[in-house]
Write a protein that holds these residues in place. Structure first.
Motif, PDB file in Angstrom:
ATOM      1  N   GLY A 223       0.810  -1.206   0.000  1.00 47.36           N
ATOM      2  CA  GLY A 223       0.000   0.000   0.000  1.00 47.36           C
ATOM      3  C   GLY A 223       0.843   1.256   0.000  1.00 47.36           C
ATOM      4  O   GLY A 223       0.543   2.229  -0.708  1.00 47.36           O
ATOM      5  N   GLN A 224       1.929   1.251   0.763  1.00 44.97           N
ATOM      6  CA  GLN A 224       2.808   2.420   0.814  1.00 44.97           C
ATOM      7  C   GLN A 224       3.531   2.628  -0.506  1.00 44.97           C
ATOM      8  O   GLN A 224       3.691   3.754  -0.967  1.00 44.97           O
ATOM      9  CB  GLN A 224       3.815   2.257   1.945  1.00 44.97           C
ATOM     10  CG  GLN A 224       3.204   2.367   3.337  1.00 44.97           C
ATOM     11  CD  GLN A 224       4.275   2.329   4.408  1.00 44.97           C
ATOM     12  OE1 GLN A 224       5.361   2.861   4.229  1.00 44.97           O
ATOM     13  NE2 GLN A 224       3.962   1.688   5.520  1.00 44.97           N
ATOM     14  N   LYS A 227       0.656   3.878  -3.262  1.00 42.37           N
ATOM     15  CA  LYS A 227      -0.471   4.758  -2.956  1.00 42.37           C
ATOM     16  C   LYS A 227      -0.427   6.062  -3.757  1.00 42.37           C
ATOM     17  O   LYS A 227      -1.463   6.687  -3.978  1.00 42.37           O
ATOM     18  CB  LYS A 227      -0.533   5.049  -1.465  1.00 42.37           C
ATOM     19  CG  LYS A 227       0.622   5.872  -0.911  1.00 42.37           C
ATOM     20  CD  LYS A 227       0.457   6.073   0.589  1.00 42.37           C
ATOM     21  CE  LYS A 227       1.620   6.873   1.170  1.00 42.37           C
ATOM     22  NZ  LYS A 227       1.466   7.056   2.635  1.00 42.37           N
ATOM     23  N   LYS A 228       0.743   6.494  -4.193  1.00 40.30           N
ATOM     24  CA  LYS A 228       0.854   7.760  -4.919  1.00 40.30           C
ATOM     25  C   LYS A 228       0.855   7.585  -6.428  1.00 40.30           C
ATOM     26  O   LYS A 228       0.995   8.559  -7.160  1.00 40.30           O
ATOM     27  CB  LYS A 228       2.115   8.500  -4.480  1.00 40.30           C
ATOM     28  CG  LYS A 228       2.084   8.948  -3.021  1.00 40.30           C
ATOM     29  CD  LYS A 228       3.335   9.721  -2.655  1.00 40.30           C
ATOM     30  CE  LYS A 228       3.289  10.183  -1.205  1.00 40.30           C
ATOM     31  NZ  LYS A 228       4.522  10.932  -0.830  1.00 40.30           N
ATOM     32  N   ARG A 233      -0.881   1.284  -8.938  1.00 40.01           N
ATOM     33  CA  ARG A 233      -1.947   0.699  -8.130  1.00 40.01           C
ATOM     34  C   ARG A 233      -2.891  -0.118  -8.997  1.00 40.01           C
ATOM     35  O   ARG A 233      -3.408  -1.150  -8.573  1.00 40.01           O
ATOM     36  CB  ARG A 233      -2.706   1.810  -7.401  1.00 40.01           C
ATOM     37  CG  ARG A 233      -3.648   1.288  -6.313  1.00 40.01           C
ATOM     38  CD  ARG A 233      -4.102   2.404  -5.390  1.00 40.01           C
ATOM     39  NE  ARG A 233      -4.808   3.456  -6.113  1.00 40.01           N
ATOM     40  CZ  ARG A 233      -4.352   4.695  -6.265  1.00 40.01           C
ATOM     41  NH1 ARG A 233      -3.174   5.035  -5.746  1.00 40.01           N
ATOM     42  NH2 ARG A 233      -5.054   5.596  -6.920  1.00 40.01           N
TER      43      ARG A 233
END
Length: 410
Positions: A223-224, A227-228, A233
């Motif tokens: 997720g880290q 996420k950006k 993703r």
């Protein structure tokens, strides 16, 4: 920052046993010496789910040690014994996958024999918290510092043999034309390899001590990482077969803990560990560790070429490794709570899996396997699993009996 840099930067936070003080391990390994030069020795071993267990002789008694590339030095599972010689007191701060940390004393094995090779002053720490879960399968671990001292190994998991040598080109003929992976060591003798995945390049620990593990990726860090990036993703989402809230047990240096976690089931059509392609791999992310585990060695033998700092893979069928088995991670077991009289093991079942579709649910108690009553943890863990299928009998918490046939997972 490229994908490799992002994923590597978090590695130290998620390895099973993080060694926070590196210099003492190298200092403790420095006195290790060997009785022979220019030698090669072959030793009969036991293979458990791809993991290699080596017999060694200490004080005239045979002990069994897991060959654990994920550990930078030795580990004794039990109480301190008279033959151990204290080397350093409170010199290391160890942390495990359960986020527990303790200062540990380093001891030495004054003399041990591995086959015909005598090893002097081998360093290890002592811990007995995991002894109840080992069920006599092995007494401790041998770490990757033996490769750091110049020994090369062949872990022949097809014929259950270990070949150990200090000759620099001993395995050259076998290595020709075989896929390999360069490794670098970090955190004092822990080998890191690059894995090419659909998510990008990931540098991770090569950990033969992770029993029956394939490729662990932690959901929290996935997720880290992404996420950006909407594009990255989407790649992750496209590889995801399902997301599930489940219970996972994590075995650490200081015991077992359970958590309720949200994890994904990912399908990787292909990954490459260095040059080695592994196809049709299913990966669960409901763990907090990142590593390549021993399940790989059920499909391939391994040469650890210490002078060249590389792993060389010898696939057992001389072809590509195809894992398949979408049931991977479909069912696992955790110990029941103390005082629970309904059974000693409870199922953890992935939604939509074969076990789930056959009616098994998380919380059901495992009572029998192939007609053998499961009255304690070790009965289950030590059972020989020779058949491709097993008949499992469960009882739900409200007493409903369930019998299902399930295939063994890879």
């Amino acid at each position: 920052m490229n994908k490799k840099t992002i994923i590597t930067a978090l590695l130290a936070l998620v390895t099973t046993t993080s060694v926070l003080a590196q210099n003492p391990i190298k200092t403790a390994t420095a006195p290790v010496s060997f009785s022979k030069r220019d030698f090669a020795d072959t030793i009969k071993i036991k293979v458990i789910d791809g993991a290699v267990v080596v017999p060694v002789e200490i004080e005239g008694r045979i002990r069994h040690f897991l060959f654990d590339t994920g550990s930078p030095l030795g580990l004794w599972q039990g109480q301190k014994e008279a033959w151990m010689r204290q080397l350093m007191a409170d010199s290391l701060l160890f942390g495990d996958s359960n986020k527990n940390r303790q200062h540990k004393t380093i001891y030495q094995i004054p003399t041990m024999k591995m086959g015909n090779l005598q090893i002097e002053n081998y360093p290890l720490i002592v811990e007995d918290a995991m002894k109840d879960y080992l069920c006599g399968r092995f007494d401790g671990v041998l770490g990757f510092n033996l490769a750091g001292k110049g020994l090369s190994f062949k872990l022949d998991t097809k014929d259950s043999l270990l070949i150990v040598t200090n000759r620099k080109k001993f395995f050259s003929e076998e290595e020709k034309g075989q896929p390999s992976a360069k490794y670098r060591t970090k955190q004092a003798y822990r080998p890191l390899v690059i894995v090419d995945t659909p998510l990008g390049f990931i540098e991770t620990v090569f950990d033969t001590g992770s029993l029956n593990g394939w490729f662990d990726l932690p959901q929290d860090y996935l997720g880290q990482w992404f996420k950006k990036s909407t594009k990255k993703r989407k790649v992750l989402d496209d590889l995801t077969l399902q997301t599930d809230t489940t219970v996972k047990a994590r075995a650490g240096l200081y015991g077992l803990s359970t958590d309720t976690l949200v994890g994904r089931l990912l399908h990787f059509p292909t990954i490459k560990i260095g040059e080695l392609p592994v196809n049709d791999l299913y990966v669960t992310t409901a763990y907090k560790t990142m590593r390549i585990g021993s399940a790989l060695l059920k499909h391939a033998s391994l040469i650890i070429d210490a002078p060249r700092k590389r792993f060389v893979f010898l696939p057992h069928n001389n072809q590509e490794i195809r894992v398949g088995n979408s049931e991977a991670g479909s069912i696992s077991f955790i110990p029941s709570e103390s005082g629970d009289t309904l059974g000693v093991l409870k199922a953890v079942v992935r939604k939509g899996s074969t076990a789930y579709l056959k009616g098994i649910r998380t919380g059901d108690y495992l009572r029998e396997v192939n007609g053998i009553p499961i009255n304690d943890l070790c009965t289950y863990m030590l059972m020989e699993r020779k058949d491709e299928e097993a008949l499992l009998k469960f009882y739900s918490p409200d007493g409903i009996e369930k019998s299902v046939r399930l295939k063994r997972t890879n």
